[in-house]
Design a protein around this motif. Sequence first.
Motif, PDB file in Angstrom:
ATOM      1  N   THR A   1      -8.971 -18.594 -21.539  1.00  0.00           N
ATOM      2  CA  THR A   1      -9.525 -17.273 -21.222  1.00  0.00           C
ATOM      3  C   THR A   1     -10.799 -17.503 -20.403  1.00  0.00           C
ATOM      4  O   THR A   1     -11.198 -18.649 -20.146  1.00  0.00           O
ATOM      5  CB  THR A   1      -9.850 -16.458 -22.487  1.00  0.00           C
ATOM      6  N   GLY A   2     -11.444 -16.422 -20.017  1.00  0.00           N
ATOM      7  CA  GLY A   2     -12.636 -16.527 -19.180  1.00  0.00           C
ATOM      8  C   GLY A   2     -13.723 -17.380 -19.811  1.00  0.00           C
ATOM      9  O   GLY A   2     -14.420 -18.141 -19.115  1.00  0.00           O
ATOM     10  N   THR A   3     -13.860 -17.290 -21.122  1.00  0.00           N
ATOM     11  CA  THR A   3     -14.928 -18.024 -21.805  1.00  0.00           C
ATOM     12  C   THR A   3     -14.791 -19.537 -21.583  1.00  0.00           C
ATOM     13  O   THR A   3     -15.795 -20.246 -21.470  1.00  0.00           O
ATOM     14  CB  THR A   3     -14.933 -17.684 -23.315  1.00  0.00           C
TER      15      THR A   3
ATOM     16  N   MET B   1     -16.490 -20.314 -18.578  1.00  0.00           N
ATOM     17  CA  MET B   1     -17.951 -20.287 -18.783  1.00  0.00           C
ATOM     18  C   MET B   1     -18.411 -21.610 -19.411  1.00  0.00           C
ATOM     19  O   MET B   1     -19.400 -22.208 -18.989  1.00  0.00           O
ATOM     20  CB  MET B   1     -18.353 -19.112 -19.696  1.00  0.00           C
TER      21      MET B   1
ATOM     22  N   PHE C   1     -22.409 -10.319 -23.071  1.00  0.00           N
ATOM     23  CA  PHE C   1     -21.914 -11.473 -22.322  1.00  0.00           C
ATOM     24  C   PHE C   1     -23.054 -12.336 -21.789  1.00  0.00           C
ATOM     25  O   PHE C   1     -22.906 -13.550 -21.636  1.00  0.00           O
ATOM     26  CB  PHE C   1     -20.910 -11.027 -21.251  1.00  0.00           C
TER      27      PHE C   1
ATOM     28  N   ARG D   1     -23.721 -14.546 -24.458  1.00  0.00           N
ATOM     29  CA  ARG D   1     -22.747 -15.650 -24.566  1.00  0.00           C
ATOM     30  C   ARG D   1     -23.182 -16.856 -23.734  1.00  0.00           C
ATOM     31  O   ARG D   1     -23.029 -17.992 -24.161  1.00  0.00           O
ATOM     32  CB  ARG D   1     -21.350 -15.164 -24.141  1.00  0.00           C
TER      33      ARG D   1
ATOM     34  N   GLN E   1     -24.361 -12.461 -15.407  1.00  0.00           N
ATOM     35  CA  GLN E   1     -23.090 -11.743 -15.264  1.00  0.00           C
ATOM     36  C   GLN E   1     -23.178 -10.951 -13.962  1.00  0.00           C
ATOM     37  O   GLN E   1     -24.266 -10.475 -13.611  1.00  0.00           O
ATOM     38  CB  GLN E   1     -22.902 -10.725 -16.408  1.00  0.00           C
TER      39      GLN E   1
ATOM     40  N   ASN F   1     -20.882  -8.237 -13.640  1.00  0.00           N
ATOM     41  CA  ASN F   1     -20.747  -7.036 -14.472  1.00  0.00           C
ATOM     42  C   ASN F   1     -21.083  -7.396 -15.893  1.00  0.00           C
ATOM     43  O   ASN F   1     -20.423  -8.271 -16.461  1.00  0.00           O
ATOM     44  CB  ASN F   1     -19.263  -6.683 -14.539  1.00  0.00           C
TER      45      ASN F   1
ATOM     46  N   THR G   1     -20.133  -6.341 -19.007  1.00  0.00           N
ATOM     47  CA  THR G   1     -19.071  -5.431 -19.467  1.00  0.00           C
ATOM     48  C   THR G   1     -19.475  -4.622 -20.696  1.00  0.00           C
ATOM     49  O   THR G   1     -18.969  -3.525 -20.922  1.00  0.00           O
ATOM     50  CB  THR G   1     -17.784  -6.248 -19.777  1.00  0.00           C
TER      51      THR G   1
ATOM     52  N   ASP H   1     -20.955 -15.201 -13.885  1.00  0.00           N
ATOM     53  CA  ASP H   1     -19.773 -14.767 -14.636  1.00  0.00           C
ATOM     54  C   ASP H   1     -19.285 -13.482 -13.971  1.00  0.00           C
ATOM     55  O   ASP H   1     -19.892 -12.426 -14.126  1.00  0.00           O
ATOM     56  CB  ASP H   1     -20.166 -14.531 -16.103  1.00  0.00           C
TER      57      ASP H   1
ATOM     58  N   ILE I   1     -16.191 -12.397 -14.421  1.00  0.00           N
ATOM     59  CA  ILE I   1     -14.908 -12.194 -15.108  1.00  0.00           C
ATOM     60  C   ILE I   1     -14.445 -10.736 -14.994  1.00  0.00           C
ATOM     61  O   ILE I   1     -13.291 -10.470 -14.685  1.00  0.00           O
ATOM     62  CB  ILE I   1     -15.005 -12.674 -16.579  1.00  0.00           C
ATOM     63  N   SER I   2     -15.358  -9.792 -15.196  1.00  0.00           N
ATOM     64  CA  SER I   2     -14.929  -8.388 -15.091  1.00  0.00           C
ATOM     65  C   SER I   2     -15.309  -7.748 -13.756  1.00  0.00           C
ATOM     66  O   SER I   2     -14.969  -6.600 -13.510  1.00  0.00           O
ATOM     67  CB  SER I   2     -15.514  -7.562 -16.247  1.00  0.00           C
TER      68      SER I   2
ATOM     69  N   GLN J   1      -7.138 -11.538 -16.824  1.00  0.00           N
ATOM     70  CA  GLN J   1      -6.725 -10.271 -17.472  1.00  0.00           C
ATOM     71  C   GLN J   1      -7.597  -9.080 -17.100  1.00  0.00           C
ATOM     72  O   GLN J   1      -7.625  -8.083 -17.811  1.00  0.00           O
ATOM     73  CB  GLN J   1      -6.689 -10.449 -18.994  1.00  0.00           C
ATOM     74  N   LYS J   2      -8.300  -9.193 -15.975  1.00  0.00           N
ATOM     75  CA  LYS J   2      -9.193  -8.083 -15.586  1.00  0.00           C
ATOM     76  C   LYS J   2      -8.726  -7.555 -14.228  1.00  0.00           C
ATOM     77  O   LYS J   2      -7.616  -7.082 -14.127  1.00  0.00           O
ATOM     78  CB  LYS J   2     -10.632  -8.600 -15.524  1.00  0.00           C
TER      79      LYS J   2
HETATM   80  N1  PLP Z   1     -17.662 -12.252 -19.523  1.00  0.00           N
HETATM   81  C1  PLP Z   1     -17.414 -10.965 -19.243  1.00  0.00           C
HETATM   82  C2  PLP Z   1     -18.335 -10.247 -18.320  1.00  0.00           C
HETATM   83  C3  PLP Z   1     -16.335 -10.311 -19.833  1.00  0.00           C
HETATM   84  O1  PLP Z   1     -16.093  -9.028 -19.576  1.00  0.00           O
HETATM   85  C4  PLP Z   1     -15.504 -11.029 -20.722  1.00  0.00           C
HETATM   86  C5  PLP Z   1     -14.377 -10.368 -21.409  1.00  0.00           C
HETATM   87  O2  PLP Z   1     -14.404  -9.212 -21.737  1.00  0.00           O
HETATM   88  C6  PLP Z   1     -15.804 -12.366 -20.966  1.00  0.00           C
HETATM   89  C7  PLP Z   1     -16.874 -12.949 -20.353  1.00  0.00           C
HETATM   90  C8  PLP Z   1     -14.986 -13.174 -21.916  1.00  0.00           C
HETATM   91  O3  PLP Z   1     -13.746 -13.413 -21.393  1.00  0.00           O
HETATM   92  P1  PLP Z   1     -12.549 -13.899 -22.324  1.00  0.00           P
HETATM   93  O4  PLP Z   1     -12.402 -12.908 -23.416  1.00  0.00           O
HETATM   94  O5  PLP Z   1     -11.395 -13.894 -21.329  1.00  0.00           O
HETATM   95  O6  PLP Z   1     -12.863 -15.247 -22.795  1.00  0.00           O
END
Ligand code: PLP
Length: 378
Positions: free
Chosen positions: A61-63, A66, A88, A91, A135, A137, A139, A164, A166-167, A189-190
């Motif tokens: 996944t995106g994490t 990261m 995020f 994170r 980030q 975005n 999210t 990041d 991801i979104s 998945q975004k």
């Molecule tokens: N970073 C952002 C900005 C996100 O929106 C998300 C997921 O919602 C993530 C990181 C984490 O991604 P993942 O749940 O695919 O690991």
Amino acid sequence: MQKKYLLAPGPTPVPPEALLAMAMPIIHHRAPDFLPVLESAKKGLQWLYQTKNDVLILCSTGTGGMVGSVNNFLNPGDDVLVVNGGKFGERWTKICQAYGMKVEEIIVEWGYAVKPEQVETSLKKNPKIKAVFIQANETSTGVYHDIKSVASVVKKTDALFVVDAISALVAHDLRTDEWGIDVMVGGSQKGVMLPPGLAFVSVSDKAWKMADAAKTPKFYFNFKKERENLAKNQTLFTSPVTLIIGLNAAIKMLQDEGLDNVLARHAKLAKATRAGASALGLKLFPKENPSNALTAIEAPAGVDGQAIYKDLRVKYGITGAGGQDKLKGKIFRIAHLGYADTFDVITAIAGIEMVLKGLGHPVKLGTGVGAAQEILMK
Ligand code: PLP
């Protein structure tokens, strides 16, 4: 029967074109049939990222992307700067701390975007900072940080700029090479309109040089080894072949639409969603820089945000998102990301009107929908 509408900020709906492509029989990731598939995905991602840099494709996944963007470029004990304006941002801090980096945070009040001057001041105060994490975005709050301006500040230093996205990817213009983004993380998945399971990471020459000196332990996310494999149209471990086939179909759709049109569509859907919510007397949570990927809306006084989220889903089949952490119950979120168009916004706003009325909040049905329609017809 209840029809389902997925309007969450990830996972997002997958278009039929990508679903059908992914229905293909499995091919072997080391057999010749896979090489052109990966070659095409590699080029497609460079197009989407607006870069000539390598864009690694990871099965995670995106994490995971990261995590790899921390341990591949830095050493334990390195000073890093994290822009933390929500869940995020938090994170990034947790990942950097897990690998022993010394984290300095710019805490941004939730709902606000970081000011480039804040980043500039922190970098001037501590010239030992090796990397800046942010980030595009956030999210959790629905805020877009001004990546172009922050990049112009980081570029003046030796620090690595790690975003990041991801979104944000697909919803916001992110010019990797032109702005000087060293490392940018995306997820399948975004905006990319695929099921969860892929992370993408672009890596600049400056970042590769830092990777040569980075001794932080790594095994699964080993970017230098991934790069060697990517050059041969392979991935280090078993490739998620199905998702990569889907990626090619999804990127083809985006390319057929054209990047400018894709970005304009997201901007318009976001504007219409904001107009619809505002016409209902609802407050938008972001105080500045609202995202084009999702809209975070405050629950009106006396109404539980979780009840709005739940009624949308249970009564009307619309899955949005609630608030996270301290925003739980205070906001709800609606995405307009990826495979999203006019009637996704209409559905969302109409659903919100019906749910609020059902919860006893005074609403004149059609008010929000009308305001959104005005924008969507332009
Ligand atoms: N970073 C952002 C900005 C996100 O929106 C998300 C997921 O919602 C993530 C990181 C984490 O991604 P993942 O749940 O695919 O690991």
